[in-house]
Design a protein around this motif. Sequence first.
Motif, PDB file in Angstrom:
ATOM      1  N   SER A 157       1.037  -1.227   0.081  1.00 19.28           N
ATOM      2  CA  SER A 157      -0.036   0.062   0.097  1.00 19.28           C
ATOM      3  C   SER A 157       0.870   1.292   0.091  1.00 19.28           C
ATOM      4  O   SER A 157       2.000   1.222   0.715  1.00 19.28           O
ATOM      5  CB  SER A 157      -0.857  -0.181   1.164  1.00 19.28           C
ATOM      6  OG  SER A 157      -1.733   1.117   1.337  1.00 19.28           O
ATOM      7  N   GLY A 158       0.429   2.138  -0.873  1.00 19.74           N
ATOM      8  CA  GLY A 158       1.257   3.562  -0.811  1.00 19.74           C
ATOM      9  C   GLY A 158       2.489   3.648  -1.562  1.00 19.74           C
ATOM     10  O   GLY A 158       3.138   4.600  -1.668  1.00 19.74           O
ATOM     11  N   LYS A 173       0.677   2.117  -7.001  1.00 19.95           N
ATOM     12  CA  LYS A 173       0.053   1.453  -8.058  1.00 19.95           C
ATOM     13  C   LYS A 173      -1.247   2.136  -8.520  1.00 19.95           C
ATOM     14  O   LYS A 173      -1.080   2.296  -9.795  1.00 19.95           O
ATOM     15  CB  LYS A 173      -0.562   0.288  -7.265  1.00 19.95           C
ATOM     16  CG  LYS A 173       0.383  -0.605  -6.803  1.00 19.95           C
ATOM     17  CD  LYS A 173      -0.091  -2.111  -6.103  1.00 19.95           C
ATOM     18  CE  LYS A 173      -1.260  -1.570  -4.956  1.00 19.95           C
ATOM     19  NZ  LYS A 173      -0.639  -0.868  -3.848  1.00 19.95           N
ATOM     20  N   SER A 174      -1.854   2.802  -7.962  1.00 20.34           N
ATOM     21  CA  SER A 174      -3.121   3.597  -8.643  1.00 20.34           C
ATOM     22  C   SER A 174      -2.533   4.771  -9.364  1.00 20.34           C
ATOM     23  O   SER A 174      -3.249   5.265 -10.516  1.00 20.34           O
ATOM     24  CB  SER A 174      -4.207   4.141  -7.227  1.00 20.34           C
ATOM     25  OG  SER A 174      -4.529   2.897  -6.665  1.00 20.34           O
ATOM     26  N   GLU A 208      -7.567  -2.622  -8.317  1.00 21.82           N
ATOM     27  CA  GLU A 208      -7.832  -3.287  -7.149  1.00 21.82           C
ATOM     28  C   GLU A 208      -8.386  -4.876  -7.342  1.00 21.82           C
ATOM     29  O   GLU A 208      -9.437  -5.307  -7.356  1.00 21.82           O
ATOM     30  CB  GLU A 208      -9.362  -2.660  -6.594  1.00 21.82           C
ATOM     31  CG  GLU A 208      -9.225  -1.240  -6.512  1.00 21.82           C
ATOM     32  CD  GLU A 208     -10.422  -0.577  -5.811  1.00 21.82           C
ATOM     33  OE1 GLU A 208     -10.304   0.367  -5.425  1.00 21.82           O
ATOM     34  OE2 GLU A 208     -11.612  -1.167  -6.457  1.00 21.82           O
ATOM     35  N   ASN A 253      -2.602  -5.192  -4.457  1.00 19.24           N
ATOM     36  CA  ASN A 253      -1.600  -5.752  -3.660  1.00 19.24           C
ATOM     37  C   ASN A 253      -1.553  -7.083  -3.398  1.00 19.24           C
ATOM     38  O   ASN A 253      -0.975  -7.100  -2.174  1.00 19.24           O
ATOM     39  CB  ASN A 253      -1.906  -4.553  -2.444  1.00 19.24           C
ATOM     40  CG  ASN A 253      -3.282  -5.293  -1.763  1.00 19.24           C
ATOM     41  OD1 ASN A 253      -4.060  -5.879  -2.317  1.00 19.24           O
ATOM     42  ND2 ASN A 253      -3.631  -4.480  -0.784  1.00 19.24           N
ATOM     43  N   HIS A 265       1.409  -8.808  -1.387  1.00 24.61           N
ATOM     44  CA  HIS A 265       2.469  -7.443  -0.567  1.00 24.61           C
ATOM     45  C   HIS A 265       3.223  -8.295   0.579  1.00 24.61           C
ATOM     46  O   HIS A 265       4.300  -7.520   0.846  1.00 24.61           O
ATOM     47  CB  HIS A 265       1.516  -6.313  -0.324  1.00 24.61           C
ATOM     48  CG  HIS A 265       0.586  -6.943   0.892  1.00 24.61           C
ATOM     49  ND1 HIS A 265       0.936  -6.533   2.183  1.00 24.61           N
ATOM     50  CD2 HIS A 265      -0.649  -7.289   0.713  1.00 24.61           C
ATOM     51  CE1 HIS A 265      -0.288  -6.807   2.832  1.00 24.61           C
ATOM     52  NE2 HIS A 265      -1.259  -7.587   2.047  1.00 24.61           N
ATOM     53  N   THR A 299       3.616   2.660   5.239  1.00 23.67           N
ATOM     54  CA  THR A 299       2.454   3.119   4.372  1.00 23.67           C
ATOM     55  C   THR A 299       3.000   3.807   3.160  1.00 23.67           C
ATOM     56  O   THR A 299       2.216   4.211   2.464  1.00 23.67           O
ATOM     57  CB  THR A 299       1.722   4.026   5.340  1.00 23.67           C
ATOM     58  OG1 THR A 299       2.138   4.945   5.567  1.00 23.67           O
ATOM     59  CG2 THR A 299       1.097   3.314   6.304  1.00 23.67           C
ATOM     60  N   LYS A 325       0.909   7.013   1.168  1.00 19.85           N
ATOM     61  CA  LYS A 325      -0.411   6.985   1.469  1.00 19.85           C
ATOM     62  C   LYS A 325      -0.712   8.110   2.105  1.00 19.85           C
ATOM     63  O   LYS A 325      -1.865   8.700   1.928  1.00 19.85           O
ATOM     64  CB  LYS A 325      -0.790   5.685   1.885  1.00 19.85           C
ATOM     65  CG  LYS A 325      -2.354   5.432   1.538  1.00 19.85           C
ATOM     66  CD  LYS A 325      -2.611   4.081   1.859  1.00 19.85           C
ATOM     67  CE  LYS A 325      -4.037   3.702   1.599  1.00 19.85           C
ATOM     68  NZ  LYS A 325      -4.051   3.477  -0.058  1.00 19.85           N
TER      69      LYS A 325
END
Length: 419
Positions: free
Chosen positions: A211-212, A215-216, A281, A315, A318, A407, A410
Amino acid sequence: MRPPRQMTDQDSSLSSSHTEEEEEETMEEDGGGGGGCRPMMAPAASLLGVSSTLHAVIRIKQKYQALKKRRQEMALAMGGLPGAPARTSPKIFTFDAAAAPVSCFPPRKKKRKRRVLYPYRRRRKAPREEQSPAEFCLYLLSAILFVQVYNAIENLDDHVIRYDLEGLEKTLRREVFGQQGAVEALTWHLKDFLSTYVHNRPLVLSVHGPSGVGKSHLGRLLAGHFRSVVGEALVLQYFALHHCPLEAEAPRCAQQLLSLVSEAVELGEREEKIPLFVLDEAEHMHGQILDALLGLLAPSQANQFLNAVYVILGNLGHERITRHLLRNASSHELLAPELRRHLEGRHPLWAEVNVVPLGLLERSHVTECFLDEMSREGFYPDRSHMEQLAAEMEYYPAVGGREYAVTGCKQVVAKVNLL
């Protein structure tokens, strides 16, 4: 009284021969012959049975040879004096004219002169080889092949230029922090696939990370770039939680996704362009949706379905990425095979894709995220202030002199909004 008889030619010749014989006898008595060697003759006793005429002839011959030998020696002795007359031997009674003179010394061997070879005055040209007509045909065929290959390369370059992949790579390097290896792998796959229009299977890139890590953000950059080069209708962004939040609606969502993909690929076939599908996602996608995507990757599909690019973001795995980087901070090459093996056990879809892992972000990368967000919001980029904000983030224990953020970036947006 009888008149005196006249002397005939025969009498004169006989008298001259007697005179020469007396002269030769006188020379022999005086030691004639010089010190030269005389040929050995048979004793007179051996000639008692021969007639007197033959005996006289033999005596004349012996005396002639002695006289000849002496005259030759005198000629050799007088040859070095200037003005000395040249002596010649008489041409009478030359019974052995062809015989070589007798000498006491062995004959000397004449040295054979080597033949002198002179170069030719004119330069000789090498024989000209006749050219075969097949050689001209070979040259012509090579030229045609070169032109065809050159045109093919030019066409490939033109096809790649249409998508402006160099501009995409610059944008990703500038906007995505700490993921240079993933950006290089992503752009390499895109260049290799977009260089031609006809393919035997679509390109599927599966980008995974904690996360963070961006990716997006990476998906938004890809979608925005392709919208500018191929058009809005050929780019699809699909968010699993937004388009299909409930598992009960998974069959309907799968059919809806297939219809959207079919419309885009048919339009791309007509316009001779390759569409892009960004599926975010992935960890929230249901099994029916994953099965539908796997069916789209089958080689038995129509040609328009094979000319497409799918980018799956999530993720998944991960934990494996975090554990691998915290244990082996310098071995990022082994991360992709390990993540691929983990994802293949989750669904067969990931056995047909190219896995691109995203690593953890370091403290310096988090500082760059603060700099970018503060610049967007209009804040003055104070370096000390940004480092202070980055120090407030949570980090894993240092590994190999590197501090990885828990993180990532993020929480950067939330902290900048509080300023």
